[in-house]
Design an enzyme around this catalytic site. Structure first.
Site, PDB file in Angstrom:
ATOM      1  CB  VAL A  81      42.108 -53.500 -17.590  1.00  0.00           C
ATOM      2  CG1 VAL A  81      43.281 -52.724 -18.173  1.00  0.00           C
ATOM      3  CG2 VAL A  81      41.126 -53.893 -18.700  1.00  0.00           C
ATOM      4  NE  ARG A  88      48.041 -47.358 -21.995  1.00  0.00           N
ATOM      5  CZ  ARG A  88      49.252 -47.885 -21.788  1.00  0.00           C
ATOM      6  NH1 ARG A  88      49.716 -48.009 -20.548  1.00  0.00           N
ATOM      7  NH2 ARG A  88      49.987 -48.282 -22.793  1.00  0.00           N
ATOM      8  CB  SER A 112      32.903 -54.728 -10.273  1.00  0.00           C
ATOM      9  OG  SER A 112      33.373 -53.886 -11.318  1.00  0.00           O
ATOM     10  CD  GLU A 113      33.486 -49.154  -9.665  1.00  0.00           C
ATOM     11  OE1 GLU A 113      33.362 -48.226  -8.849  1.00  0.00           O
ATOM     12  OE2 GLU A 113      34.402 -49.238 -10.485  1.00  0.00           O
ATOM     13  CE1 TYR A 117      31.484 -54.871 -18.372  1.00  0.00           C
ATOM     14  CE2 TYR A 117      30.824 -54.409 -16.114  1.00  0.00           C
ATOM     15  CZ  TYR A 117      31.710 -54.973 -17.017  1.00  0.00           C
ATOM     16  OH  TYR A 117      32.812 -55.629 -16.565  1.00  0.00           O
ATOM     17  CG  PHE A 403      27.734 -65.462 -13.788  1.00  0.00           C
ATOM     18  CD1 PHE A 403      28.330 -64.752 -14.829  1.00  0.00           C
ATOM     19  CD2 PHE A 403      26.364 -65.268 -13.572  1.00  0.00           C
ATOM     20  CE1 PHE A 403      27.583 -63.895 -15.634  1.00  0.00           C
ATOM     21  CE2 PHE A 403      25.613 -64.429 -14.378  1.00  0.00           C
ATOM     22  CZ  PHE A 403      26.221 -63.744 -15.402  1.00  0.00           C
TER      23      PHE A 403
END
Ligand SMILES: CC(C)(COP(=O)(O)OP(=O)(O)OC[C@H]1O[C@@H](n2cnc3c(N)ncnc32)[C@H](O)[C@@H]1OP(=O)(O)O)[C@@H](O)C(=O)NCCC(=O)NCCS
Length: 403
Positions: A81, A88, A112-113, A117, A403
């Protein structure tokens, strides 16, 4: 705030989609022919503010090994994003729609962190181990018999030979992603700018007595001299050897390269057999972290398409805030020859969230691990132990590539 729209990407948006992701991850996105051919616009969602793309997510069409099977799994990537639109709800909109629309029963990603998720129902299903091997401390076992033969392939030869080896490895371990011919081409690309000061990639293979390739390693070297002498480094990018002899011989070769002090390998499983090949396993320096996150998007289909380590008959009460059809009670029955999973009105034996189901799906995280924190609740005594045994698997899952 919903001052943006979410839609499916168009065929000519390969470059702007790449730019938004590159900007979010802070790398320079470069367009190339292979990338263009691999772009799946119909499986890419973009968030837009007017004509401008402000967020992206992709679901790649690939398969994945799961306990006892290889199944289609949406490989989610390209999630970004634009910094000026963060926090937002753009990612939330993209994720919600993607998870509701993907046709596969499971979706997987590398995060990534780790904090991102879980809220979308993903669970960390596989751990990855990064090895830094100091060859002065970790001697290989004194095994001088090296059956079969080692050789080196060109990229063209590798494109023909390696896919079969990877498919065999998928049969042995959950978590391994399949590669189409095009994806193999991308994987074996070796642009000088991407080598990080190392040599060109070497494609090392092992052949059995009949001349059949039964294992391979992709690696690079880096010359390094220190005041006391040579201290070269070997970076093993991938090692796939479904055959035990090939596995041993490839590692013995890589751990005994001349002039070399260090070997790195970023994709080891938590139960990586390499630990058994060195005389001082505790001296393998390991860093363990989450690798593959998994999201079950269709509970009955997902539970039916994997196998179970022991027979099981259990009613699971699942909660899923994003996908209504996943919420409720499901009876899972596996008797060693067939697996069934259906909605039921029977009382629940275990309650759990969709994220916990995702974490346990590949057999690498015991269901019982989640009970002490209340993320799995046992209603029928004994069912947690039985379900934990059934969901487990003899080999730990591993993901062999980001990936
Ligand atoms: C991570 C990223 C995609 C989040 O996008 P976003 O549009 O800001 O996310 P949302 O506004 O939908 O956030 C949803 C929730 O996740 C949380 N969240 C978002 N990014 C987070 C992060 N990096 N760490 C922890 N929590 C995060 C938000 O705080 C929000 O929580 P709330 O609902 O409790 O308020 C975006 O910041 C980004 O592109 N970052 C850099 C690239 C990247 O890391 N991409 C992921 C690749 S796997």
């Amino acid at each position: 705030m919903t001052d943006f729209d979410v839609r499916v990407a168009q065929a000519d948006e390969y470059e702007p989609v790449g730019r938004v992701f590159g900007e979010a991850m802070m790398f320079e996105s470069t367009a190339d022919d292979l990338g263009r051919q691999l772009f799946e616009p119909e499986r890419t969602l973009v968030a837009t503010d007017g004509a401008e793309i402000i967020g992206t997510t992709k679901a790649l069409t690939r398969d994945l090994s799961v306990p006892g099977a290889v199944v289609d799994a949406a490989h989610v990537t390209g999630v970004g994003v634009r910094a000026t639109y963060r926090r937002r709800g753009v990612l939330s909109q993209l994720m919600g729609r993607q998870l509701r629309e993907v046709p596969e029963a499971i979706a997987v990603l590398w995060a990534s962190e780790p904090a991102i998720y879980g809220r979308f129902g993903y669970g960390a299903a596989a751990w990855g181990t990064n090895y830094e091997i100091d060859l002065r401390r970790v001697g290989p076992t004194n095994d001088r018999i090296r059956p079969g033969a080692l050789g080196v392939l060109t990229v063209d030869e590798a494109l023909k030979e390696l896919p079969t080896v990877l498919r065999r490895a998928q049969e042995q371990r959950p978590g391994v992603s399949g590669r189409s011919d095009l994806r193999w081409q991308k994987h074996l690309e070796d642009k000088p700018d991407d080598r990080g000061g190392r040599t060109a990639r070497q494609i090392l293979v092992h052949r059995d007595e009949a001349g059949t390739i039964n294992g391979y390693a992709l690696w690079r070297g880096k010359m390094n001299w220190v005041p006391t002498g040579p201290a070269n480094e070997v970076l093993v990018e991938e090692l796939v050897a479904p055959d035990a002899t090939a596995y041993r011989v490839l590692w013995q070769h890589l751990l005994t390269m001349d002039l070399t002090a260090k070997v790195g390998y970023g994709y080891a499983a938590v139960d990586e057999p390499l630990q058994q090949l060195v005389s001082t396993p505790t001296a393998l320096e390991r860093r363990v972290g989450e690798s593959l996150w998994l999201r079950v998007t269709d509970v009955p289909r997902a539970l039916q398409q994997r196998q179970y380590a022991v027979p099981v008959d259990v009613v699971l009460d699942v909660t899923d805030d994003l996908i209504e059809a996943n919420t409720g009670r499901f009876r899972l029955t596996a008797d060693g020859s067939s697996v069934r999973c259906e909605r039921t009105d029977d009382p629940a034996d275990l309650s759990l969230s969709i994220a916990v189901l995702g974490a346990a799906y590949l057999g690498g995280r015991p269901l019982a691990e989640f009970a002490p924190t209340g993320r799995v609740t046992e209603h029928t005594p004994g069912t947690l132990a039985r379900a934990t045994a059934a969901f487990g698997w003899p080999t730990a899952p591993v993901s062999l590539e980001v990936f």
